[in-house]
Design an enzyme around this catalytic site. Structure first.
Site, PDB file in Angstrom:
ATOM      1  N   GLU A 157       0.819  -1.226   0.000  1.00 34.51           N
ATOM      2  CA  GLU A 157       0.000   0.000   0.000  1.00 34.51           C
ATOM      3  C   GLU A 157       0.849   1.270   0.000  1.00 34.51           C
ATOM      4  O   GLU A 157       0.699   2.135   0.880  1.00 34.51           O
ATOM      5  CB  GLU A 157      -0.949  -0.010   1.199  1.00 34.51           C
ATOM      6  CG  GLU A 157      -2.074  -1.011   1.047  1.00 34.51           C
ATOM      7  CD  GLU A 157      -3.195  -0.810   2.067  1.00 34.51           C
ATOM      8  OE1 GLU A 157      -2.952  -0.204   3.111  1.00 34.51           O
ATOM      9  OE2 GLU A 157      -4.308  -1.276   1.797  1.00 34.51           O
ATOM     10  N   GLU A 241      -7.223  -7.402  -0.239  1.00 38.40           N
ATOM     11  CA  GLU A 241      -7.662  -7.266   1.155  1.00 38.40           C
ATOM     12  C   GLU A 241      -9.142  -6.936   1.217  1.00 38.40           C
ATOM     13  O   GLU A 241      -9.551  -5.823   0.917  1.00 38.40           O
ATOM     14  CB  GLU A 241      -6.853  -6.193   1.899  1.00 38.40           C
ATOM     15  CG  GLU A 241      -5.440  -6.629   2.205  1.00 38.40           C
ATOM     16  CD  GLU A 241      -4.676  -5.640   3.074  1.00 38.40           C
ATOM     17  OE1 GLU A 241      -5.298  -4.989   3.937  1.00 38.40           O
ATOM     18  OE2 GLU A 241      -3.449  -5.520   2.856  1.00 38.40           O
TER      19      GLU A 241
HETATM   20  C1  GAL Z   1      -4.359  -2.444   5.183  1.00 40.71           C
HETATM   21  C2  GAL Z   1      -2.942  -2.972   5.306  1.00 40.71           C
HETATM   22  C3  GAL Z   1      -2.916  -4.203   6.185  1.00 40.71           C
HETATM   23  C4  GAL Z   1      -3.658  -3.939   7.456  1.00 40.71           C
HETATM   24  C5  GAL Z   1      -5.080  -3.494   7.135  1.00 40.71           C
HETATM   25  C6  GAL Z   1      -5.889  -3.163   8.355  1.00 40.71           C
HETATM   26  O1  GAL Z   1      -4.357  -1.166   4.727  1.00 40.71           O
HETATM   27  O2  GAL Z   1      -2.424  -3.289   4.041  1.00 40.71           O
HETATM   28  O3  GAL Z   1      -1.603  -4.574   6.444  1.00 40.71           O
HETATM   29  O4  GAL Z   1      -2.983  -2.952   8.147  1.00 40.71           O
HETATM   30  O5  GAL Z   1      -5.032  -2.344   6.384  1.00 40.71           O
HETATM   31  O6  GAL Z   1      -6.028  -4.219   9.177  1.00 40.71           O
END
Ligand code: GAL
Length: 707
Positions: A157, A241
């Protein structure tokens, strides 16, 4: 097996493959839990497991590598393969992940001239060394070599900080991808660079690099899919994600994602042309030891389908039903071009694949009727139905399921009466164990502790003249995170919680703490115990300064009313009990005293008890609801930090973009009361040691079973 992709999907041995993946961070559970977690995933219709790699844990000290126990990445991947799962490895090495320092080892801060995550030679040198080392560990496990790894990630990110670093950042990100490609692992790479910023409405900062596949991280990926295909017409829509819930900070609210909303958003993505999802997380687990990022609770349950203890929740049922439905019709959408989307109402759509498979989608907050093949389908608010070419409805995201309810049960394990040892103030340490640093001004904590302990003492004399005596204010101009103030050995004040996850810039007065004290005339001994709560996970937590600038302890003058204390300051990193390893087997040899018969509410106390292995099979937790703040160990292994601070803080302003996907209602109860004891950490005879900073009644500590 070869791994590649076309514009619709990842291809394994040339065949388009639907990716249904779940994230499990191997250090957040134990090897004894892994087979059960992985089996459950396969049973729930997943075909892939995803994990980050935790450089901060594998190389706690430079050149001292640890791939054992919870850190046995190779074993984890082999178990996944045995369970019939592919693996996505997100190497980072910057990984965010709510882990200490975003996955970077704390010692990196000490590398001269280092700036993290930008075009900086010292950082790139260290990162390249680690990434090359990891590549050799995982090479035999990659799909082309017969292993389970089908996809890897470099960086994480970058768009969250891209605006700060401009051209340097762009060069760095391209360098990362070039480094990844040079490893010749023969699997595709992703960076998860963009996606998040677009969701937060800051599209000026979007970053990407040639040679990596761009993917989406979001709560509602379907809202971003058109933009994704426009910018990356040759890439499939992979959702790296899909947050199944969220994390919790001490004193913060636990934002919850409802199972129906999650199932809807996921099905909606496949309706819109998605071909792979990674549920982040399938199992969240526990932040053992000092592994949590700044302010993160020890539990990393995350509202995931498997709870912290590895037991399925209602969410697991919903997602399992969806996964099985998607698997059953995978060929009907994966082998087709993107669907034809027809609006049948203001927020109602039919998404029709060339095979005849149709997703009926109601994006509205109220129910709606969608007609398809002359049948009126009444869809619940925000729901998706999947209808086969023969008109059979094979899935409805809103169809009810019997919820799973879990609770705690006493295991009846009898704890022997607690014994105790006082943790002395630093001036009372035995001379042969003290390692004080003396300086005119307070020295920042991490420079002294190298983040090998949460604790650092700061001691000086406080001379109070007749004019200054009485009620007044002690001001610590710059301090972090929690401090306990002692005057003449007596505890007089502590930082009130809750603290803010986004701490702001170090030079903007956000780190000042004041305490109202009443001091008589004379020379006093001022002792301040600074307690760190983990290192930040990214620049934004310190007002977009570079992560290398992280600060703890005291690093500016301390005043009694207006007057600056003259010093000198005597700093003592760590606790005496840490130095003598009171929490270990050897600690048992030290003379421990019987606890007083009455409630033993005293600060700076080590407590110790024993108990036999409980008869039930677990999973187990420690109820620490009667203690205040500290750290707990079982058989010498650290269960993590505990803190009995109530859940009070509503969603911070930066969390507003999540609204609609998450509910956040503060419960007012303790942020975390139960602390996971992995079953494989128990023995026939067990020793529990608790270091309590403030006070509490150890007689209230209980061992419970999650049922
Ligand atoms: C995303 C990040 C993850 C984790 C998630 C929140 O932005 O890539 O590593 O931090 O948010 O749990």
């Amino acid at each position: 097996m070869t791994v590649s992709h076309d514009h619709r999907a990842l291809t394994l041995n040339g065949r388009r493959t639907l990716i249904l993946s779940g994230a499990v961070h191997y250090p957040r559970s134990t090897p004894a839990m892994w087979p059960g977690i992985l089996r459950h995933m396969r049973k729930s219709g997943l075909n892939t497991v995803e994990t980050y790699i935790f450089w901060n844990l594998h190389e706690r000290r430079r050149d001292v590598l640890d791939f054992s126990g919870r850190l046995d990445l190779v074993h984890f991947c082999r178990l996944a393969q045995a369970a019939g799962l592919k693996v996505i490895l997100r190497i980072g090495p910057y990984i965010c992940a709510e882990t200490n320092f975003g996955g970077l080892p704390g010692w990196l801060r000490d590398v001269p001239g280092i700036r993290m995550r930008t075009d900086n030679e010292p950082f790139k040198r260290e990162m390249a060394r680690w990434v090359r080392l990891v590549a050799e560990v995982i090479r035999p496990l990659t799909a082309p070599q017969g292993g389970p790894i089908i996809l890897a990630q470099i960086e994480n990110e970058y768009d969250n900080i891209a605006a700060t670093y401009g051209e340097d950042g762009r060069r760095y990100l391209q360098w990362c991808v070039d480094l990844a490609q040079s490893l010749d692992l023969r699997i595709p790479w992703v960076t998860c660079a963009a996606g998040r910023a677009a969701e937060a409405g800051q599209d000026d900062a979007v970053a990407s690099a040639d040679g990596s596949l761009e993917t989406i991280n979001a709560f509602r990926a379907h809202e971003m899919i058109d933009a994704h295909f426009q910018t990356h017409p040759k890439a499939p829509a992979l959702w790296t994600e899909n947050w199944t819930g969220w994390y919790q900070t001490w004193g913060g609210v636990l934002p919850k994602r409802q199972p129906e909303e999650l199932a809807y958003a996921t099905a909606r993505f496949f309706a819109a042309g998605g071909s792979g999802v990674n549920y982040f997380l399938w199992h969240g687990g526990t932040n053992f030891g000092r592994e949590a990022m700044y302010l993160l609770t020890t539990s990393y349950e995350f509202g995931a389908p498997l709870d912290e203890y590895g037991l399925p929740s209602t969410k697991a049922l919903h997602l399992s039903r969806l996964n099985h439905a998607l698997n059953a019709c995978a060929a009907d959408f994966i082998d087709c071009e993107r669907p034809v989307v027809t609006a049948t109402g203001p927020a109602q759509f039919t998404c029709t694949y060339a095979s005849g498979l149709v997703f009926l989608c109601n994006d509205a907050a109220e129910p709606a009727v969608i007609s398809h093949h002359k049948v009126d389908h009444t869809l619940a608010a925000r729901s998706v139905r999947i209808v086969r070419p023969d008109d059979e409805v094979i899935y409805d995201s809103a169809a009810p399921l019997r919820p799973i309810r879990r609770t705690w049960k006493s295991v009846g394990a009898k704890l022997t009466p607690f014994t105790r040892r006082a943790e002395p103030l630093p001036s009372d340490w035995p001379a042969d164990l003290a390692t004080p640093v003396v300086s005119k001004k307070p020295v920042e904590q991490l420079a002294l502790t190298r983040d090998e302990t949460d604790y650092c003492w700061y001691e000086t004399n406080l001379d109070v003249s007749a004019a200054e005596a009485g009620p007044g204010t002690l001001t610590l101009e710059c301090t972090a995170d929690i401090v306990h103030v002692f005057v003449d050995g007596r505890h007089v004040a502590t930082t009130p919680g809750p603290l803010r996850e986004r701490r702001g810039k170090f030079n903007e007065g956000r780190f000042t703490q004041t305490f109202a004290l009443d001091l008589p005339v004379g020379r006093h001994r001022l002792s301040i115990l600074a307690c760190a709560l983990g290192l930040i996970k990214g620049d934004w937590m310190i007002g977009y300064a570079n992560m290398a600038d992280e600060h703890k302890g005291l690093w500016a003058p301390v005043r009694w009313n207006r007057r600056k204390l003259a010093g000198p300051w005597r700093m003592q990193p760590g606790l005496l009990g840490e130095r003598t390893a009171l929490f270990s087997e050897a600690g048992a040899l030290a003379p421990w005293k019987a606890a007083p018969a009455r409630r033993a509410d005293q600060p700076l106390t080590w407590w110790r008890t024993n108990f036999a292995r409980p008869k039930s099979t677990g999973p187990f937790a420690l109820d620490l609801g009667g203690m205040t703040k500290g750290i707990a160990w079982i058989n010498g292994r650290c269960l993590g930090r505990y803190w009995n601070i109530p859940e009070s803080d509503p969603m911070g302003p930066w969390m507003v973009w999540m609204k609609g996907s998450l509910d956040a209602v503060p419960s007012g109860a303790a942020t975390q009361r139960h602390y996971h004891i992995p079953v494989d950490w128990l023995r026939d005879h067990n020793t529990l040691v608790v270091f309590e900073e403030l006070g509490g009644d150890p007689a209230t500590v209980r061992l419970l079973q999650r049922v």
